[in-house]
Structure formats: C-alpha cells, structure tokens
Design a protein around this motif. Structure first.
Motif, PDB file in Angstrom:
ATOM      1  N   CYS A 157       9.990 -22.358   9.467  1.00  0.00           N
ATOM      2  CA  CYS A 157      10.491 -22.303   8.100  1.00  0.00           C
ATOM      3  C   CYS A 157       9.870 -21.116   7.368  1.00  0.00           C
ATOM      4  CB  CYS A 157      10.151 -23.610   7.382  1.00  0.00           C
ATOM      5  SG  CYS A 157      10.903 -23.761   5.777  1.00  0.00           S
ATOM      6  N   GLY A 160       8.054 -22.233   3.408  1.00  0.00           N
ATOM      7  CA  GLY A 160       7.002 -23.226   3.199  1.00  0.00           C
ATOM      8  C   GLY A 160       6.777 -24.088   4.422  1.00  0.00           C
ATOM      9  N   GLY A 161       6.010 -25.152   4.217  1.00  0.00           N
ATOM     10  CA  GLY A 161       5.703 -26.068   5.304  1.00  0.00           C
ATOM     11  C   GLY A 161       4.361 -25.725   5.946  1.00  0.00           C
ATOM     12  N   TRP A 163       5.500 -29.734   6.131  1.00  0.00           N
ATOM     13  CA  TRP A 163       5.737 -30.656   5.030  1.00  0.00           C
ATOM     14  C   TRP A 163       5.006 -31.972   5.275  1.00  0.00           C
ATOM     15  CZ3 TRP A 163       7.870 -27.422   1.820  1.00  0.00           C
ATOM     16  CH2 TRP A 163       8.630 -26.378   2.330  1.00  0.00           C
ATOM     17  N   PRO A 164       4.659 -32.706   4.211  1.00  0.00           N
ATOM     18  CA  PRO A 164       3.908 -33.953   4.373  1.00  0.00           C
ATOM     19  C   PRO A 164       4.633 -34.953   5.278  1.00  0.00           C
ATOM     20  CG  PRO A 164       3.942 -33.292   2.066  1.00  0.00           C
ATOM     21  CD  PRO A 164       4.895 -32.387   2.784  1.00  0.00           C
ATOM     22  N   MET A 167       5.000 -39.828   2.437  1.00  0.00           N
ATOM     23  CA  MET A 167       5.322 -39.592   1.032  1.00  0.00           C
ATOM     24  C   MET A 167       5.027 -40.844   0.233  1.00  0.00           C
ATOM     25  SD  MET A 167       8.727 -37.261   1.271  1.00  0.00           S
ATOM     26  CE  MET A 167       8.644 -35.717   2.230  1.00  0.00           C
ATOM     27  N   GLN A 189      11.181 -34.060  -2.694  1.00  0.00           N
ATOM     28  CA  GLN A 189      10.234 -33.754  -1.621  1.00  0.00           C
ATOM     29  C   GLN A 189      10.947 -33.650  -0.268  1.00  0.00           C
ATOM     30  OE1 GLN A 189       6.804 -33.120  -1.809  1.00  0.00           O
ATOM     31  NE2 GLN A 189       7.325 -32.968  -3.983  1.00  0.00           N
ATOM     32  N   LYS A 192      12.907 -30.275   0.435  1.00  0.00           N
ATOM     33  CA  LYS A 192      12.168 -29.010   0.513  1.00  0.00           C
ATOM     34  C   LYS A 192      12.313 -28.242   1.824  1.00  0.00           C
ATOM     35  CE  LYS A 192       8.676 -29.626  -3.072  1.00  0.00           C
ATOM     36  NZ  LYS A 192       7.224 -29.717  -3.372  1.00  0.00           N
ATOM     37  N   PRO A 193      12.352 -28.883   3.002  1.00  0.00           N
ATOM     38  CA  PRO A 193      12.488 -28.097   4.234  1.00  0.00           C
ATOM     39  C   PRO A 193      13.844 -27.398   4.392  1.00  0.00           C
ATOM     40  CG  PRO A 193      11.568 -30.267   4.697  1.00  0.00           C
ATOM     41  CD  PRO A 193      12.070 -30.293   3.292  1.00  0.00           C
TER      42      PRO A 193
END
Length: 245
Positions: A157, A160-161, A163-164, A167, A189, A192-193
């Motif tokens: 990605c 970002g990442g 990722w959590p 959650m 959330q 986001k990916p």
C-alpha cells in the motif's frame, strides 16, 4: 428488471434485491465492504423465523430488515451466490471485508473462498464492555468480526499501513438508525486500506454507515438496500453528507 435508483454526488444507491441488482452491475469497484444479515439468532425453526426485532432486541424501535431467517446451509448457499457476483466486480488487488458474529464466523471464512476471494484474515471489532451483558456464567459477546480477503495479490500500500488488526469502537445507541448499524468511525477505519478515491460497494447498505464513511473520506460509493424504509433513510443521510462535504 425494475428497481429504484438514486444518484447523490459520488454515491449511487439502489433499492431492491441485492442478488438481482448485482447481476446487472458492470462497473468495477475497489472494495466490497458490507454487513449482510447473519441469520444466526434462534436455535430452532420457530425462533429463526421470528422477525429480527423480536429475535434480537425485543420491542425494537427500528424497522425490521430482510433475509435473516435462513438456516445454516441455505445461508451458506445464498452467501456464496452474492459473493460470486461481487467477485466479478471487484478489481484485481481489490478488497473484500464482510462482517460476522461468532456463530457464523467459521462458515463465512468458507463462503468467502467459495465466492472466489482469497481469505486473508479476521479483524475483531471490540464493542467494549458497554456491549449487552449476558448472564453471569457467560463471557461477554462483545466482539463481532470482519472476515477479509482480496482478489488476487495485494501489492504494498502506497498511502499507509499496516493497518490495525483489532478495532475498538463502542456502539452509541442514540446514533444508530438501523438495528444492526455499525459506527461510522469504525467504517472509516476499515476503508483506509482502499486506494484513495476508489469505489466502495455495499450490497446490504442498511442505513448507509459505510456510505457516510466513504463520502467523508473522499471515496465513491455504490449501495444496495432491499427495505424501502432504510433506502429512504440512506438517501436522506447521504444527501446531508454530500451537501456538507
């Protein structure tokens, strides 16, 4: 096939049966993010065929929703049908994220793969200790789960990442517009990916929490909802968000 369609800025909404509408769609999407009926309440035919409001909440203030009365085998068959249709739409490298409770979690991991996706993991959603408490002999059922996967290989990605993998977001009842509505912040959330500006598909839109999250984050959205009441709520909700953003 006749169905109702509404376009609100970057969102296109359909009112009708998801399986029928999915067969008519041809626009490629970047992610499937959805919360289908679990059909997990009730241990026998009598309780399974009760309305969701009676099964889950008692004296519910919410509209009932469709598709929550299947037994385990018919639920798995139905899930495989619509997942196969969304697999046709999700782009190579795109995501699938599908909610489940603990009862249907094992079956969902199977049907995601039967529908043609690569299963890549499970993300627990911790609803915190504010979730409805069972009697004192039980552990709390304070988690639901997101079974996620992809179409083909996931590239690294660029925005970002990682990722959590867990959650945490409590449900605030006063903010819910649907009996099983998910918090918008949770959906933000999960999105986001997905590639920025991409298209998110939700075949079981409910009150459009996924759509609200998508528009807030700059994504396009395609939503399908069978209930006219929830379709109208979704249109009103997304119109308000579109005018705000």
């Amino acid at each position: 096939m006749a169905f109702q369609q509404q376009t609100i800025g970057p969102a296109t909404l359909y009112c009708g049966d998801s399986l029928e509408i999915l067969r008519e769609l041809n626009e490629p999407v970047d992610a499937l993010i959805t919360d289908p009926p679990y059909s997990s309440g009730g241990m026998n035919h009598g309780t399974r065929t009760q309305s969701p409001g009676v099964k889950y909440i008692k004296n519910s203030k919410y509209h009932d929703f469709f598709g929550d009365n299947r037994d385990a085998r018919s639920w798995a068959f139905w899930m495989t049908q619509w997942l196969s249709q969304t697999r046709r739409l999700v782009k190579l490298g795109g995501y699938a994220m599908v909610f489940s409770d603990w009862r249907q979690l094992p079956t969902l991991t199977d049907v995601l793969q039967a529908g043609g996706f690569i299963w890549r993991g499970v993300v627990p959603w911790d609803k915190t200790a504010s979730s409805r408490a069972p009697h004192t002999g039980y552990f709390r059922h304070q988690c639901e789960y997101v079974v996620w996967g992809s179409v083909g290989t996931l590239i690294k990605c660029r925005h970002g990442g990682p990722w959590p993998g867990l959650m945490q977001k409590r449900v605030i009842p006063s903010e819910k517009l649907h009996m099983t509505g998910k918090p918008v912040e949770l959906m933000e959330q999960l999105i986001k990916p997905v590639i920025p500006g991409g298209i998110v598909l939700d075949p079981f839109m409910g009150s459009a929490s996924t759509g609200v999250a998508a528009l807030r984050q700059g994504y396009r959205f395609i939503g399908i909802e069978m209930s006219q009441e929830y379709f109208d709520i979704s249109c009103q909700r997304l119109e308000k968000i579109y005018l705000t953003f």
